[in-house]
Design an enzyme around this catalytic site. Structure first.
Site, PDB file in Angstrom:
ATOM      1  N   LYS A  35      11.632  -1.343   6.756  1.00 12.70           N
ATOM      2  CA  LYS A  35      10.984  -0.091   6.342  1.00 12.70           C
ATOM      3  C   LYS A  35      11.301   0.219   4.880  1.00 12.70           C
ATOM      4  CE  LYS A  35      12.963   4.060   7.349  1.00 12.70           C
ATOM      5  NZ  LYS A  35      13.096   4.862   6.114  1.00 12.70           N
ATOM      6  N   ASN A  36      12.584   0.119   4.530  1.00  9.37           N
ATOM      7  CA  ASN A  36      12.986   0.550   3.190  1.00  9.37           C
ATOM      8  C   ASN A  36      12.590  -0.430   2.091  1.00  9.37           C
ATOM      9  OD1 ASN A  36      13.962   2.877   4.262  1.00  9.37           O
ATOM     10  ND2 ASN A  36      16.137   2.366   4.033  1.00  9.37           N
ATOM     11  N   CYS A 130      16.886  17.953   2.532  1.00 10.36           N
ATOM     12  CA  CYS A 130      16.507  17.370   3.816  1.00 10.36           C
ATOM     13  C   CYS A 130      17.714  17.517   4.719  1.00 10.36           C
ATOM     14  CB  CYS A 130      16.105  15.918   3.669  1.00 10.36           C
ATOM     15  SG  CYS A 130      17.483  14.814   3.464  1.00 10.36           S
ATOM     16  N   ARG A 135      19.104  16.402  -1.941  1.00  4.07           N
ATOM     17  CA  ARG A 135      18.768  15.057  -2.409  1.00  4.07           C
ATOM     18  C   ARG A 135      17.911  15.187  -3.663  1.00  4.07           C
ATOM     19  NH1 ARG A 135      17.037  11.441   2.717  1.00  4.07           N
ATOM     20  NH2 ARG A 135      17.016   9.764   1.193  1.00  4.07           N
ATOM     21  N   ASP A 321      23.153   4.106   6.451  1.00  4.04           N
ATOM     22  CA  ASP A 321      22.105   4.167   7.477  1.00  4.04           C
ATOM     23  C   ASP A 321      22.543   3.570   8.825  1.00  4.04           C
ATOM     24  OD1 ASP A 321      20.437   5.449   5.743  1.00  4.04           O
ATOM     25  OD2 ASP A 321      19.065   3.769   5.412  1.00  4.04           O
ATOM     26  N   ARG A 413      10.000   7.511  13.238  1.00 11.20           N
ATOM     27  CA  ARG A 413       9.824   7.342  11.779  1.00 11.20           C
ATOM     28  C   ARG A 413      10.368   5.992  11.335  1.00 11.20           C
ATOM     29  NH1 ARG A 413      12.258  11.645   7.903  1.00 11.20           N
ATOM     30  NH2 ARG A 413      11.691   9.927   6.522  1.00 11.20           N
TER      31      ARG A 413
HETATM   32  C1  UD1 Z   1      17.453   5.118   0.210  1.00 11.73           C
HETATM   33  C2  UD1 Z   1      17.005   4.793   1.624  1.00 11.73           C
HETATM   34  C3  UD1 Z   1      17.837   5.553   2.630  1.00 11.73           C
HETATM   35  C4  UD1 Z   1      19.326   5.265   2.396  1.00 11.73           C
HETATM   36  C5  UD1 Z   1      19.704   5.533   0.952  1.00 11.73           C
HETATM   37  C6  UD1 Z   1      21.137   5.140   0.633  1.00 11.73           C
HETATM   38  C7  UD1 Z   1      14.649   4.313   1.340  1.00 11.73           C
HETATM   39  C8  UD1 Z   1      13.266   4.735   1.590  1.00 11.73           C
HETATM   40  N1  UD1 Z   1      15.611   5.168   1.756  1.00 11.73           N
HETATM   41  O1  UD1 Z   1      17.245   6.506   0.024  1.00 11.73           O
HETATM   42  O2  UD1 Z   1      17.459   5.148   3.941  1.00 11.73           O
HETATM   43  O3  UD1 Z   1      20.091   6.092   3.246  1.00 11.73           O
HETATM   44  O4  UD1 Z   1      18.841   4.786   0.072  1.00 11.73           O
HETATM   45  O5  UD1 Z   1      21.358   3.810   0.946  1.00 11.73           O
HETATM   46  O6  UD1 Z   1      14.909   3.252   0.829  1.00 11.73           O
HETATM   47  N2  UD1 Z   1      20.852  11.040  -5.866  1.00 11.73           N
HETATM   48  C9  UD1 Z   1      20.964  11.921  -6.924  1.00 11.73           C
HETATM   49  N3  UD1 Z   1      19.956  11.979  -7.836  1.00 11.73           N
HETATM   50  C10 UD1 Z   1      18.853  11.172  -7.752  1.00 11.73           C
HETATM   51  C11 UD1 Z   1      18.757  10.291  -6.680  1.00 11.73           C
HETATM   52  C12 UD1 Z   1      19.775  10.230  -5.731  1.00 11.73           C
HETATM   53  O7  UD1 Z   1      21.941  12.653  -7.018  1.00 11.73           O
HETATM   54  O8  UD1 Z   1      17.973  11.282  -8.623  1.00 11.73           O
HETATM   55  C13 UD1 Z   1      21.910  11.003  -4.829  1.00 11.73           C
HETATM   56  C14 UD1 Z   1      21.368  11.448  -3.460  1.00 11.73           C
HETATM   57  O9  UD1 Z   1      21.384  12.828  -3.345  1.00 11.73           O
HETATM   58  C15 UD1 Z   1      22.299  10.750  -2.487  1.00 11.73           C
HETATM   59  C16 UD1 Z   1      22.665   9.474  -3.225  1.00 11.73           C
HETATM   60  O10 UD1 Z   1      22.326   9.669  -4.600  1.00 11.73           O
HETATM   61  O11 UD1 Z   1      23.437  11.529  -2.291  1.00 11.73           O
HETATM   62  C17 UD1 Z   1      21.966   8.259  -2.689  1.00 11.73           C
HETATM   63  O12 UD1 Z   1      20.576   8.401  -2.831  1.00 11.73           O
HETATM   64  P1  UD1 Z   1      19.600   7.185  -3.095  1.00 11.73           P
HETATM   65  O13 UD1 Z   1      20.369   5.922  -3.253  1.00 11.73           O
HETATM   66  O14 UD1 Z   1      18.667   7.575  -4.169  1.00 11.73           O
HETATM   67  O15 UD1 Z   1      18.833   7.121  -1.701  1.00 11.73           O
HETATM   68  P2  UD1 Z   1      17.281   7.130  -1.463  1.00 11.73           P
HETATM   69  O16 UD1 Z   1      16.607   6.196  -2.399  1.00 11.73           O
HETATM   70  O17 UD1 Z   1      16.794   8.522  -1.368  1.00 11.73           O
END
Ligand code: UD1
Length: 443
Positions: A35-36, A130, A135, A321, A413
């Site tokens: 999925k990711n 969320c 996030r 995850d 999902r």
């Molecule tokens: C992706 C995965 C999700 C997984 C996560 C961490 C997908 C669709 N989803 O989510 O299943 O749990 O990686 O492995 O691939 N953060 C910031 N600022 C930003 C972006 C992120 O502070 O601009 C923080 C987030 O709040 C969170 C952390 O960084 O605490 C990790 O987020 P991120 O690695 O970006 O996860 P996602 O890409 O949202």
């Protein structure tokens, strides 16, 4: 609401499934496409005009949502086989995904990078918080700014627009945290940049490598994916292409943990053990016997599980995850285990329901202490996110009696045909709403 094309409404899945505890899992299960990995690759099809063909796409709700996001922008998205999607982006004209879809799934923000790169502009509704806590998307936005974008933030949306010229400007970007989504958005935006972009402290997940491969197949050069520093050599135009998505390491981890808690022996097919080293080592430390071949994993679980501490970290660390599912396993383990969650601020969402089932869990901020070994008793539980749903399902496999799992929309999902797969492994599980049991809901 967006002014773009009307969207498909997903049916309500507020239903429940009943899991009869006590089964010892046995047999084989085929792992679906990731999925990711699939979500950013589908978003990346926007980078080029034409039809891309993506294979090994799981039929699950987040994929349907992203397909709807792409349709809302003007793309034609069609299933061309059981797990193949074609995406024709020739007529994309809308640069603003529907806010309702972005609310359903934060990963919708992944269209920002490709829209900005190809059209010089994107308007992204803000996904908000969320269930896992705040996030933010600040790293995504800083990336777009450094690539020559102007960012205009409004209360409920954000506009990124090229400040001048027609292509993003290549640059050096150092992320203060290796965010998966930000790395992906920046990789996509820089694929059409004028020059060479270097992303430091990039995320290293296998899904990043899969996206890099897809972008390279489209005609840009992406070097170093899977490492801390990624180099993207931008190009003026990219071409639509074909790609096969990697197997889902999180789905694989979920079935392994289900096998472990049941004391059973199961084999995962079409999987990538090399993407799961930390999790496999951790399972081995609980006493499970793990054997691997390049595309399969067998787990043979003992009756008594040993406790082990878990600390989630960016890849190659223990995946956040799979943390909730592993917590369910540690509830069975004979002794104490400590969980430290380092990625999300609120990721012990299954803990309250596990406690209601009889678990001894104490949560303090981002730590949880589990005193395992007491048999759980089935009761009604409510999932609040994808992996909490999986954790409660796993707890139900071990609990005495019947566990009624509500909040199924979260489960569907992230998992393709979970009822069919679990039933095939010997779990007595029944979706009260048969129409959703194969999760082929729409699209
Ligand atoms: C992706 C995965 C999700 C997984 C996560 C961490 C997908 C669709 N989803 O989510 O299943 O749990 O990686 O492995 O691939 N953060 C910031 N600022 C930003 C972006 C992120 O502070 O601009 C923080 C987030 O709040 C969170 C952390 O960084 O605490 C990790 O987020 P991120 O690695 O970006 O996860 P996602 O890409 O949202």
């Amino acid at each position: 609401m967006s002014t773009c094309a009307a969207l498909r409404i997903m049916p309500d899945t507020e239903n429940y499934l009943d899991i009869q505890g006590g089964a010892s899992l046995a047999g084989e299960v085929v792992i679906s496409g990731s999925k990711n990995a699939c979500l950013p690759i589908l978003a990346a099809t926007l980078l080029a005009k034409g039809t891309s063909h993506i294979e090994n796409v799981p039929k699950l709700k987040d994929v349907y949502t992203l397909a709807d996001v792409l349709r809302s922008l003007g793309a034609k998205v069609k299933w061309t086989g059981d797990s193949s999607l074609s995406v024709d982006t020739s007529d994309v004209s809308c640069l603003e995904p529907d806010p309702e879809l972005v609310k359903k799934m934060r990963a919708s923000v992944l269209v920002m990078g490709p829209l900005f790169a190809r059209f010089g502009q994107a308007m992204i509704p803000l996904p908000g918080g969320c269930s896992l806590g705040k996030r933010p998307i600040d790293l995504h936005l800083t990336g777009m700014q450094m690539l020559g974008g102007t960012v205009v933030e409004k209360p409920d949306s954000v506009m990124v627009k090229l400040s001048s010229g027609t292509r993003p400007v290549a640059t050096n970007i150092k992320l203060h945290f290796p965010s998966v989504g930000a790395t992906e958005n920046i990789m996509m935006a820089s694929a059409l940049a004028d020059g060479v972009t270097i992303i430091e402290n990039a995320a290293r997940e296998p899904e990043i490598i899969d996206l890099a491969d897809f972008i390279s197949e489209m005609g840009a050069k992406v070097l170093g994916a899977g490492d801390h520093t990624i180099t993207v050599v931008g190009t003026e135009t990219l071409r639509a292409t074909g790609h096969r998505v990697i197997p889902d390491r999180i789905e694989a981890g979920t079935y392994l943990v289900a096998g472990a808690i049941s004391g059973g022996k199961i084999t995962l097919l079409d999987t990538r053990p090399d993407h799961m080293t930390t999790l496999l080592n951790q399972l081995a430390s609980t006493g499970c016997k793990i054997t691997t071949e390049p595309d399969r994993i067998t787990i043979d679980a003992p009756d008594v599980i040993r406790p082990t501490d878990v600390r989630t970290l960016p890849y190659p660390g223990f995946p956040t995850d799979v943390q909730p599912q592993f917590m369910a396993l540690m509830v069975k383990a004979a002794g104490e285990s400590l969980f430290v969650e380092k990625i999300f601020e609120r990721r012990f969402l299954a803990a309250d329901d596990l406690i209601r089932m009889g678990a001894d869990i104490r949560v303090l901020e981002n730590c949880a202490l589990i005193n395992g070994g007491k048999r759980l008793t089935g009761c009604e539980v409510q999932a609040t996110d994808i992996r909490a749903a999986a954790a409660l399902m796993i707890a139900g496999i071990w609990a005495e009696g019947t566990t009624r799992l509500k909040g199924l929309e979260h489960f569907y999902r992230g998992y393709e045909r979970p009822i069919e797969k679990l039933t095939g492994l010997g779990v007595k599980i029944k979706d009260a709403s048969e129409k959703h049991s194969h999760s082929e809901v729409s699209s």
